[in-house]
Design a protein around this motif. Structure first.
Motif, PDB file in Angstrom:
ATOM      1  N   ILE A  47     -31.674  20.316  65.015  1.00  0.00           N
ATOM      2  CA  ILE A  47     -31.714  19.361  63.913  1.00  0.00           C
ATOM      3  C   ILE A  47     -31.422  20.125  62.631  1.00  0.00           C
ATOM      4  N   LEU A  48     -30.500  19.614  61.847  1.00  0.00           N
ATOM      5  CA  LEU A  48     -30.172  20.240  60.572  1.00  0.00           C
ATOM      6  C   LEU A  48     -30.690  19.363  59.435  1.00  0.00           C
ATOM      7  N   ILE A  49     -31.547  19.942  58.600  1.00  0.00           N
ATOM      8  CA  ILE A  49     -32.072  19.211  57.463  1.00  0.00           C
ATOM      9  C   ILE A  49     -31.858  20.036  56.194  1.00  0.00           C
ATOM     10  N   THR A  50     -32.022  19.378  55.064  1.00  0.00           N
ATOM     11  CA  THR A  50     -31.898  20.053  53.778  1.00  0.00           C
ATOM     12  C   THR A  50     -33.270  20.571  53.344  1.00  0.00           C
ATOM     13  N   LYS A  51     -33.274  21.382  52.307  1.00  0.00           N
ATOM     14  CA  LYS A  51     -34.535  21.896  51.750  1.00  0.00           C
ATOM     15  C   LYS A  51     -35.416  20.739  51.294  1.00  0.00           C
ATOM     16  N   ARG A  52     -34.825  19.761  50.651  1.00  0.00           N
ATOM     17  CA  ARG A  52     -35.596  18.611  50.169  1.00  0.00           C
ATOM     18  C   ARG A  52     -36.187  17.814  51.328  1.00  0.00           C
ATOM     19  N   GLU A  53     -35.421  17.670  52.409  1.00  0.00           N
ATOM     20  CA  GLU A  53     -35.937  16.981  53.591  1.00  0.00           C
ATOM     21  C   GLU A  53     -37.059  17.790  54.233  1.00  0.00           C
ATOM     22  N   ARG A  54     -36.910  19.105  54.240  1.00  0.00           N
ATOM     23  CA  ARG A  54     -37.962  19.992  54.754  1.00  0.00           C
ATOM     24  C   ARG A  54     -39.248  19.793  53.972  1.00  0.00           C
ATOM     25  N   ASP A  55     -39.127  19.823  52.641  1.00  0.00           N
ATOM     26  CA  ASP A  55     -40.306  19.654  51.793  1.00  0.00           C
ATOM     27  C   ASP A  55     -40.955  18.288  52.007  1.00  0.00           C
ATOM     28  N   CYS A  56     -40.130  17.282  52.205  1.00  0.00           N
ATOM     29  CA  CYS A  56     -40.636  15.929  52.436  1.00  0.00           C
ATOM     30  C   CYS A  56     -41.386  15.851  53.772  1.00  0.00           C
ATOM     31  N   LEU A  57     -40.806  16.415  54.827  1.00  0.00           N
ATOM     32  CA  LEU A  57     -41.471  16.404  56.131  1.00  0.00           C
ATOM     33  C   LEU A  57     -42.812  17.120  56.066  1.00  0.00           C
ATOM     34  N   LEU A  58     -42.865  18.248  55.382  1.00  0.00           N
ATOM     35  CA  LEU A  58     -44.116  18.973  55.244  1.00  0.00           C
ATOM     36  C   LEU A  58     -45.145  18.133  54.491  1.00  0.00           C
ATOM     37  N   ALA A 117     -43.714  10.323  46.763  1.00  0.00           N
ATOM     38  CA  ALA A 117     -42.861  10.563  45.595  1.00  0.00           C
ATOM     39  C   ALA A 117     -43.610  11.382  44.551  1.00  0.00           C
ATOM     40  N   ASN A 118     -44.875  11.067  44.332  1.00  0.00           N
ATOM     41  CA  ASN A 118     -45.684  11.824  43.365  1.00  0.00           C
ATOM     42  C   ASN A 118     -45.867  13.270  43.800  1.00  0.00           C
ATOM     43  N   ILE A 119     -46.150  13.492  45.067  1.00  0.00           N
ATOM     44  CA  ILE A 119     -46.344  14.850  45.575  1.00  0.00           C
ATOM     45  C   ILE A 119     -45.067  15.674  45.394  1.00  0.00           C
ATOM     46  N   LEU A 120     -43.930  15.063  45.692  1.00  0.00           N
ATOM     47  CA  LEU A 120     -42.652  15.768  45.607  1.00  0.00           C
ATOM     48  C   LEU A 120     -42.072  15.782  44.192  1.00  0.00           C
ATOM     49  N   GLU A 121     -42.739  15.051  43.296  1.00  0.00           N
ATOM     50  CA  GLU A 121     -42.301  14.936  41.901  1.00  0.00           C
ATOM     51  C   GLU A 121     -40.872  14.412  41.809  1.00  0.00           C
ATOM     52  N   ILE A 122     -40.632  13.319  42.540  1.00  0.00           N
ATOM     53  CA  ILE A 122     -39.348  12.634  42.517  1.00  0.00           C
ATOM     54  C   ILE A 122     -39.611  11.137  42.379  1.00  0.00           C
ATOM     55  N   LYS A 123     -38.584  10.391  42.084  1.00  0.00           N
ATOM     56  CA  LYS A 123     -38.714   8.947  41.938  1.00  0.00           C
ATOM     57  C   LYS A 123     -38.793   8.297  43.328  1.00  0.00           C
ATOM     58  N   PRO A 124     -39.533   7.177  43.447  1.00  0.00           N
ATOM     59  CA  PRO A 124     -39.667   6.516  44.756  1.00  0.00           C
ATOM     60  C   PRO A 124     -38.338   6.191  45.457  1.00  0.00           C
ATOM     61  N   PRO A 125     -37.283   5.731  44.747  1.00  0.00           N
ATOM     62  CA  PRO A 125     -36.027   5.486  45.470  1.00  0.00           C
ATOM     63  C   PRO A 125     -35.439   6.753  46.104  1.00  0.00           C
ATOM     64  N   THR A 126     -35.611   7.889  45.431  1.00  0.00           N
ATOM     65  CA  THR A 126     -35.140   9.158  45.991  1.00  0.00           C
ATOM     66  C   THR A 126     -35.966   9.508  47.221  1.00  0.00           C
ATOM     67  N   ALA A 127     -37.284   9.336  47.131  1.00  0.00           N
ATOM     68  CA  ALA A 127     -38.161   9.597  48.278  1.00  0.00           C
ATOM     69  C   ALA A 127     -37.778   8.692  49.446  1.00  0.00           C
TER      70      ALA A 127
END
Length: 140
Positions: free
Chosen positions: A4-15, A33-43
């Motif tokens: 499975i190939l994921i991005t760094k952002r996907e890795r951080d999200c899975l964790l 979204a709050n934990i990752l400090e991103i907007k909900p649509p991005t999450a």
């Protein structure tokens, strides 16, 4: 299992999903979204991608890892802690070793990390005192 190939952002999200979900209560999209400090649509976009890969399940904004997601999470953590040990043994401080390990832990093949673990003397815990546990199942 297949790679499975994921991005760094996907890795951080899975964790974040795996570490903040309880067996009886998943994490909410807004909290993620709050934990990752991103907007909900991005999450939501990241969660959709992880869902397509079979790593998470999104049920009306409530997200939890799948069994496959938990296996992948455990492997990333194993890789991360082995890499931290290698970096720490090379003279890198604990904080920097953690930051740098997070840039690579999800990209390295499992067989390589096993060799690195052996080279490091088969450490039992990472520089932060957390156990290094080789996963029973492997995806990477």
């Amino acid at each position: 299992m297949s790679e499975i190939l994921i991005t760094k952002r996907e890795r951080d999200c899975l964790l974040a999903i795996t570490e903040n979900s309880k067996s009886d209560f998943p994490i909410r999209l807004s909290d993620l979204a709050n934990i990752l400090e991103i907007k909900p649509p991005t999450a939501l976009n990241i969660v959709k991608r992880l869902s397509e890969l079979g790593l998470v399940r999104n049920e009306r904004g409530m997200i939890r890892p799948t069994e496959k997601g938990v296996v992948y999470y455990k492997e990333i953590i194993y890789h991360h802690r082995v890499l931290e040990c290698i970096l720490k043994n090379s003279g890198v401080d604990e904080v920097k070793s953690c930051v740098e390990a997070a840039k690579l832990d999800y990209q390295l093949p499992h067989e390589l990390v096993e060799k690195m673990e052996e080279y490091a003397g088969n450490p039992r815990e990472c520089p932060h005192g957390k156990p290094i546990e080789k996963p029973k199942e492997v995806i990477l």
